[in-house]
Every structure is written in C-alpha cells, then in structure tokens.
Design a protein around this motif. Structure first.
Motif, PDB file in Angstrom:
ATOM      1  N   VAL A  35       1.064  -1.097   0.059  1.00 33.70           N
ATOM      2  CA  VAL A  35      -0.039  -0.183  -0.027  1.00 33.70           C
ATOM      3  C   VAL A  35       0.808   1.074  -0.003  1.00 33.70           C
ATOM      4  O   VAL A  35       0.713   2.250  -0.700  1.00 33.70           O
ATOM      5  CB  VAL A  35      -0.913  -0.038   1.244  1.00 33.70           C
ATOM      6  CG1 VAL A  35      -1.555   1.410   1.529  1.00 33.70           C
ATOM      7  CG2 VAL A  35      -1.966  -1.071   1.046  1.00 33.70           C
ATOM      8  N   ARG A  38       2.505   1.673  -3.526  1.00 33.81           N
ATOM      9  CA  ARG A  38       1.449   2.133  -4.387  1.00 33.81           C
ATOM     10  C   ARG A  38       1.226   3.459  -4.186  1.00 33.81           C
ATOM     11  O   ARG A  38       1.219   4.414  -5.078  1.00 33.81           O
ATOM     12  CB  ARG A  38       0.524   1.379  -4.411  1.00 33.81           C
ATOM     13  CG  ARG A  38      -0.551   1.453  -5.499  1.00 33.81           C
ATOM     14  CD  ARG A  38      -1.892   0.429  -5.340  1.00 33.81           C
ATOM     15  NE  ARG A  38      -2.076  -0.263  -4.163  1.00 33.81           N
ATOM     16  CZ  ARG A  38      -2.121  -1.490  -3.874  1.00 33.81           C
ATOM     17  NH1 ARG A  38      -1.564  -2.211  -4.871  1.00 33.81           N
ATOM     18  NH2 ARG A  38      -2.193  -1.855  -2.503  1.00 33.81           N
ATOM     19  N   ARG A  39       1.061   4.098  -3.038  1.00 36.80           N
ATOM     20  CA  ARG A  39       0.904   5.424  -2.715  1.00 36.80           C
ATOM     21  C   ARG A  39       2.089   6.347  -2.985  1.00 36.80           C
ATOM     22  O   ARG A  39       1.704   7.156  -3.798  1.00 36.80           O
ATOM     23  CB  ARG A  39       0.606   5.504  -0.976  1.00 36.80           C
ATOM     24  CG  ARG A  39       0.429   7.097  -0.720  1.00 36.80           C
ATOM     25  CD  ARG A  39       0.669   7.280   0.651  1.00 36.80           C
ATOM     26  NE  ARG A  39       2.248   7.169   0.931  1.00 36.80           N
ATOM     27  CZ  ARG A  39       2.902   7.163   2.082  1.00 36.80           C
ATOM     28  NH1 ARG A  39       2.113   7.314   3.033  1.00 36.80           N
ATOM     29  NH2 ARG A  39       4.110   6.890   2.178  1.00 36.80           N
ATOM     30  N   ASN A  40       3.054   5.860  -2.879  1.00 41.55           N
ATOM     31  CA  ASN A  40       4.241   6.503  -3.155  1.00 41.55           C
ATOM     32  C   ASN A  40       4.648   6.724  -4.952  1.00 41.55           C
ATOM     33  O   ASN A  40       4.947   7.657  -5.377  1.00 41.55           O
ATOM     34  CB  ASN A  40       5.541   5.982  -2.321  1.00 41.55           C
ATOM     35  CG  ASN A  40       5.687   6.061  -0.871  1.00 41.55           C
ATOM     36  OD1 ASN A  40       4.931   6.897  -0.574  1.00 41.55           O
ATOM     37  ND2 ASN A  40       6.651   5.524  -0.310  1.00 41.55           N
ATOM     38  N   GLU A  43       2.180   9.418  -5.905  1.00 38.19           N
ATOM     39  CA  GLU A  43       2.868  10.646  -5.530  1.00 38.19           C
ATOM     40  C   GLU A  43       4.068  11.173  -6.264  1.00 38.19           C
ATOM     41  O   GLU A  43       3.989  11.970  -6.578  1.00 38.19           O
ATOM     42  CB  GLU A  43       3.225  10.639  -3.821  1.00 38.19           C
ATOM     43  CG  GLU A  43       2.014  10.637  -2.882  1.00 38.19           C
ATOM     44  CD  GLU A  43       1.299  11.740  -2.950  1.00 38.19           C
ATOM     45  OE1 GLU A  43       1.680  12.989  -3.273  1.00 38.19           O
ATOM     46  OE2 GLU A  43       0.208  11.737  -2.434  1.00 38.19           O
ATOM     47  N   GLN A 113       5.347   5.969   9.583  1.00 37.55           N
ATOM     48  CA  GLN A 113       4.252   6.452   8.532  1.00 37.55           C
ATOM     49  C   GLN A 113       3.236   7.267   9.021  1.00 37.55           C
ATOM     50  O   GLN A 113       2.864   8.405   8.462  1.00 37.55           O
ATOM     51  CB  GLN A 113       3.482   5.243   7.778  1.00 37.55           C
ATOM     52  CG  GLN A 113       4.415   4.530   6.996  1.00 37.55           C
ATOM     53  CD  GLN A 113       4.970   5.165   5.696  1.00 37.55           C
ATOM     54  OE1 GLN A 113       4.604   6.048   5.158  1.00 37.55           O
ATOM     55  NE2 GLN A 113       6.063   4.627   5.431  1.00 37.55           N
ATOM     56  N   ASN A 173      -4.689  13.606   5.700  1.00 30.89           N
ATOM     57  CA  ASN A 173      -3.642  12.915   6.229  1.00 30.89           C
ATOM     58  C   ASN A 173      -3.414  12.825   7.727  1.00 30.89           C
ATOM     59  O   ASN A 173      -3.147  12.023   8.143  1.00 30.89           O
ATOM     60  CB  ASN A 173      -2.351  13.947   5.571  1.00 30.89           C
ATOM     61  CG  ASN A 173      -1.698  13.232   4.305  1.00 30.89           C
ATOM     62  OD1 ASN A 173      -1.229  12.418   4.219  1.00 30.89           O
ATOM     63  ND2 ASN A 173      -2.389  14.152   3.270  1.00 30.89           N
TER      64      ASN A 173
END
Length: 193
Positions: A35, A38-40, A43, A113, A173
């Motif tokens: 996860v 994938r987020r990074n 981004e 995180q 966030n």
C-alpha cells in the motif's frame, strides 16, 4: 465499591487474544508495504507532472510573477518528493525472526508512516505555499499598487479551490495518522500480553 468490583472482574477475565501466526503477521506487513509503495508511486508520478508543468510555466508564462511562482512551485515539488522518499518509503522487514520481532518491526513502520502523515503540513504543503501564493497574486503584482482592486469572482473561486485542496490534503492525512495510531495501539495491546 462497585467500580472496583467491575475493574477486578475485567482484569480477571481472559480477554486476551492469541498472537496471530508468523505467516499472518508477515502477510499483514507485506500488504502494508505494498500500500505504501503504491501510494508513493502515485505521489511520485504526480510530483513529476507538477514539476514538468510548472517548469514549463516558469519558462513560458507571460508575467514575471507567474514565472517566479511557477519556479517556486516546481522547486517546492522537488522538496516534497525528496521528503516523501526520506519519510515515507517503506522499510524492508527483518528476514529472520519470530512473531515479536515482526510485530516490533510493523509497529516501528506504522509509527514512521503515522509521523510522516501527522507532519504533512511542514514537509508536503509548506514547500508549495510560497509558489502558489505568488501565482495567485501575480495579476495584482503586474499592476501598479494604485490600480489594485478586488479580484473578480472567478479568481476568488480559484483561490478558494486551491486553499480548499490544501485543507483537504491536510485533513485527510491527519485522519490517516489517527487510523495508523489505532493500529499501533492494537499492536501494543498484543505485545503487552
């Protein structure tokens, strides 16, 4: 007295859940790392797009203030991407170790995180604010001060939308940091048993 009886009864009850298996713990840690990766990637792709678009704007915009603001945004996006790599990249779990070492690793990674999400304003939003402010002020900066007046409604709407996006990113966030804290609390409860 009844409060004390309730506390003693709760402590005496066996509410403890057994530790998950090592395979299950590793699967959860691997899923979390996927996860984060994938987020990074999303981004980084967005950051590259922002850098390219605003770098082009820095070269081609008709007003000096727009060129300066675009350059500031492109530079801010570079800072954001570097900070994302530094703060947000997933670490590799230990190859060998029992359930407790996997739990400890997962707790540290969740805390890392969480801290990155919780401090989103300083490392993600703040580097972009100067450039966006200059871009939004560019129409005024191109006029002599005695000609300044209230921006038209469409310009105010765009400014409000930009501020709204920044506020939404901040709030999302913060919400994500609270979710990660709940997972950390669950791991703490498992490790305390």
């Amino acid at each position: 007295m009844s409060d004390q009886i309730a506390r003693d009864s709760w402590k005496a009850a066996d509410n403890s859940a057994p530790l998950p298996s090592l395979d299950e713990l590793r699967a959860r840690a691997d899923g979390f790392r996927r996860v984060i990766r994938r987020r990074n990637l999303v981004e980084y792709a967005a950051g590259i797009l922002v850098i390219v678009m605003f770098a082009m704007g820095a070269l081609t915009a008709p007003l000096l203030a727009l060129r300066m603001g675009s350059a500031l945004v492109a530079g801010g996006a570079c800072v954001v991407m570097w900070q994302l790599y530094r703060r947000g990249r997933p670490l590799s779990p230990p190859e060998h170790g029992g359930r407790m070492s996997v739990l400890e690793f997962q707790r540290r990674e969740l805390a890392r995180q969480r801290d990155a999400l919780d401090s989103i304003f300083t490392w993600y939003l703040l580097p972009l604010i100067p450039g966006m402010a200059v871009i939004m002020a560019a129409p005024l900066l191109s006029l002599p001060p005695d000609a300044w007046r209230m921006p038209p409604a469409d310009a105010l709407f765009v400014m409000a939308a930009v501020v709204g996006v920044f506020v939404a990113v901040y709030l999302l966030n913060k919400w994500g940091a609270r979710r990660l804290q709940r997972q950390i609390d669950e791991i703490d409860a498992l490790m305390a048993e």
